[in-house]
Design an enzyme around this catalytic site. Structure first.
Site, PDB file in Angstrom:
ATOM      1  N   ILE A 266      -4.125  -5.421   6.734  1.00  0.00           N
ATOM      2  CA  ILE A 266      -5.225  -4.588   7.238  1.00  0.00           C
ATOM      3  C   ILE A 266      -6.178  -4.238   6.086  1.00  0.00           C
ATOM      4  CG2 ILE A 266      -5.830  -2.389   8.364  1.00  0.00           C
ATOM      5  CD1 ILE A 266      -4.276  -4.221  10.258  1.00  0.00           C
TER       6      ILE A 266
ATOM      7  N   GLY B  66      -3.622   5.495   5.547  1.00  0.00           N
ATOM      8  CA  GLY B  66      -3.964   5.511   4.123  1.00  0.00           C
ATOM      9  C   GLY B  66      -5.431   5.874   3.921  1.00  0.00           C
TER      10      GLY B  66
ATOM     11  N   CYS C 206      -1.093   0.085  -4.325  1.00  0.00           N
ATOM     12  CA  CYS C 206      -2.446  -0.460  -4.492  1.00  0.00           C
ATOM     13  C   CYS C 206      -2.615  -1.121  -5.844  1.00  0.00           C
ATOM     14  CB  CYS C 206      -3.473   0.643  -4.447  1.00  0.00           C
ATOM     15  SG  CYS C 206      -3.391   1.554  -2.993  1.00  0.00           S
TER      16      CYS C 206
HETATM   17  C1  LIG Z   1      -0.385  -2.284  10.221  1.00  0.00           C
HETATM   18  C2  LIG Z   1       0.247  -1.510   9.100  1.00  0.00           C
HETATM   19  C3  LIG Z   1      -0.554  -0.719   8.276  1.00  0.00           C
HETATM   20  C4  LIG Z   1       0.010   0.022   7.222  1.00  0.00           C
HETATM   21  N1  LIG Z   1      -0.791   0.822   6.448  1.00  0.00           N
HETATM   22  C5  LIG Z   1      -0.234   1.578   5.461  1.00  0.00           C
HETATM   23  C6  LIG Z   1      -1.030   2.478   4.685  1.00  0.00           C
HETATM   24  O1  LIG Z   1      -2.232   2.638   4.924  1.00  0.00           O
HETATM   25  N2  LIG Z   1      -0.426   3.180   3.686  1.00  0.00           N
HETATM   26  C7  LIG Z   1       0.923   3.059   3.419  1.00  0.00           C
HETATM   27  O2  LIG Z   1       1.429   3.716   2.489  1.00  0.00           O
HETATM   28  N3  LIG Z   1       1.711   2.248   4.172  1.00  0.00           N
HETATM   29  C8  LIG Z   1       1.167   1.512   5.165  1.00  0.00           C
HETATM   30  N4  LIG Z   1       1.967   0.694   5.935  1.00  0.00           N
HETATM   31  C9  LIG Z   1       3.427   0.646   5.670  1.00  0.00           C
HETATM   32  C10 LIG Z   1       4.205   1.529   6.652  1.00  0.00           C
HETATM   33  O3  LIG Z   1       3.821   2.875   6.546  1.00  0.00           O
HETATM   34  C11 LIG Z   1       5.728   1.411   6.402  1.00  0.00           C
HETATM   35  O4  LIG Z   1       6.020   1.859   5.104  1.00  0.00           O
HETATM   36  C12 LIG Z   1       6.223  -0.020   6.557  1.00  0.00           C
HETATM   37  O5  LIG Z   1       5.551  -0.682   7.588  1.00  0.00           O
HETATM   38  C13 LIG Z   1       7.738  -0.083   6.809  1.00  0.00           C
HETATM   39  O6  LIG Z   1       8.090   0.540   8.022  1.00  0.00           O
HETATM   40  P1  LIG Z   1       8.266  -0.263   9.426  1.00  0.00           P
HETATM   41  O7  LIG Z   1       9.138  -1.448   9.131  1.00  0.00           O
HETATM   42  O8  LIG Z   1       8.859   0.723  10.358  1.00  0.00           O
HETATM   43  O9  LIG Z   1       6.887  -0.711   9.831  1.00  0.00           O
HETATM   44  C14 LIG Z   1       1.410  -0.054   6.991  1.00  0.00           C
HETATM   45  C15 LIG Z   1       2.213  -0.854   7.827  1.00  0.00           C
HETATM   46  C16 LIG Z   1       1.654  -1.561   8.872  1.00  0.00           C
HETATM   47  C17 LIG Z   1       2.554  -2.384   9.759  1.00  0.00           C
END
Ligand SMILES: Cc1cc2nc3c(=O)[nH]c(=O)nc-3n(C[C@H](O)[C@H](O)[C@H](O)COP(=O)(O)O)c2cc1C
EC number: 1.3.-.-
Length: 304
Positions: A71, A46, A130
């Site tokens: 984070i 992001g 956000c």
């Molecule tokens: C550590 C971490 C940081 C993330 N940072 C962002 C981000 O900066 N922007 C965003 O749109 N989603 C962010 N996400 C969400 C992920 O892109 C994703 O949509 C979400 O974790 C669901 O997928 P998963 O279950 O495979 O992790 C973050 C997720 C995690 C675990």
């Protein structure tokens, strides 16, 4: 020959497996494990207008079937991303999708404007989870009108394909999906993390510095599949599905629910090779099922 290629928001990908934003940084760490050109696309961390340090630790907590994080959008800021990260990542033959976040419409618009026309950027993924500072911290993505305003603003500032990334922390996800489609989104990705909390029973304090955080990983998969299915029936634009994908079987579930592509998020943390295993596993499954084209799976769930 099995076809794994799909097209999402006008972005052609060689296979439908991407890396979810925030779980892959800008790819540098993972490039030590494998050739990033093997991926369908990379959704980078992001990006905000100014650099952000994120929240203080602790900002990660493991739960029985998932990960809680707060984070807080730590990133070097859009100018550094354009100068340092995109040129480096461009050495790979893989579409780069930049995930952007802002506290106001102006901020979203300015980031989109700066990224427009940057060589190597294939599309923008707009994180509308956000908090909007002008609306007292209410997330843009929890109200259809505000969600649509963000998408209209970035569409106006950029010729790049626009992917609206939706928050699952809403009552009716289809309302938000229809609003961003009407505002001009070229695709939708979902889900972002679900709000959660963990408490250390010894200290009686929340585990995370931010008290609450975003839950992701296998625990959220059924919620994500349900939302992809609901949204696929409500809109015509393509969907990138994510939430708990760690195997080919998980990814196939999302495709059947109506996703045109998928992303691996938290799965990258416990197995850096997870996205490659998902790609190979999908290929093997299609061969076994004698399906020549992955596109046959999209939305093919049977509901009687
Ligand atoms: C550590 C971490 C940081 C993330 N940072 C962002 C981000 O900066 N922007 C965003 O749109 N989603 C962010 N996400 C969400 C992920 O892109 C994703 O949509 C979400 O974790 C669901 O997928 P998963 O279950 O495979 O992790 C973050 C997720 C995690 C675990």
């Amino acid at each position: 020959m099995i076809n794994l290629a799909v097209e999402v928001a006008g972005i052609k990908v060689k296979n439908p497996v991407m890396t979810a934003s925030g779980t892959f940084g800008f790819g540098r760490e993972y490039s030590k494990f494998y050739n990033l050109s093997l991926l369908g696309a990379i959704m980078v961390k992001g990006t905000t207008l100014e650099p952000r340090l994120g929240n203080p630790p602790p900002r990660l907590a493991e739960t029985p079937a998932g990960l809680l994080n707060c984070i807080g959008l730590q990133n070097p800021g859009v100018d550094a991303v354009i100068k340092e990260e995109i040129p480096w990542l461009s050495q790979y033959d893989v579409p780069i999708i930049v995930n952007i976040s802002g506290h106001s419409l102006e901020e979203y618009g300015e980031i989109a404007l700066r990224l427009d026309g940057v060589a190597g950027v294939a599309g923008l993924e707009i994180n509308i989870s956000c908090p909007n500072v002008k609306h007292g911290g209410l997330a843009f993505g929890t109200e259809p009108q505000m969600a649509a305003d963000v998408i209209r603003t970035v569409k106006d500032k950029s010729k790049l394909p626009i992917i609206a990334k939706l928050s699952p922390n809403v009552t009716d996800i289809t309302e938000i999906a229809k609003a961003v489609e009407a505002a001009g989104a070229d695709a939708i990705s979902l889900i972002n993390t679900l709000l959660g909390m963990a408490i250390d029973i010894k200290t009686r304090r929340p585990v995370l510095s931010n008290i609450v955080g975003g839950l992701s990983g296998p625990a959220v998969k059924p919620v994500a599949v349900r939302m992809v299915w609901q949204v696929a029936r409500a809109v015509k634009i393509p969907i990138i599905g994510m939430g708990g994908i760690v195997s080919a079987e998980d990814a196939i579930e999302f495709l059947l629910a109506g996703a045109s592509a998928v992303a691996v998020g938290a799965g990258n943390f416990y197995d850096p090779l997870a996205p490659l295993k998902v790609i190979e596993g999908i290929k093997a499954w299609l061969e076994q099922e004698k399906i020549a084209d992955i596109r046959e799976l999209i939305g093919a769930v049977k509901i009687c």
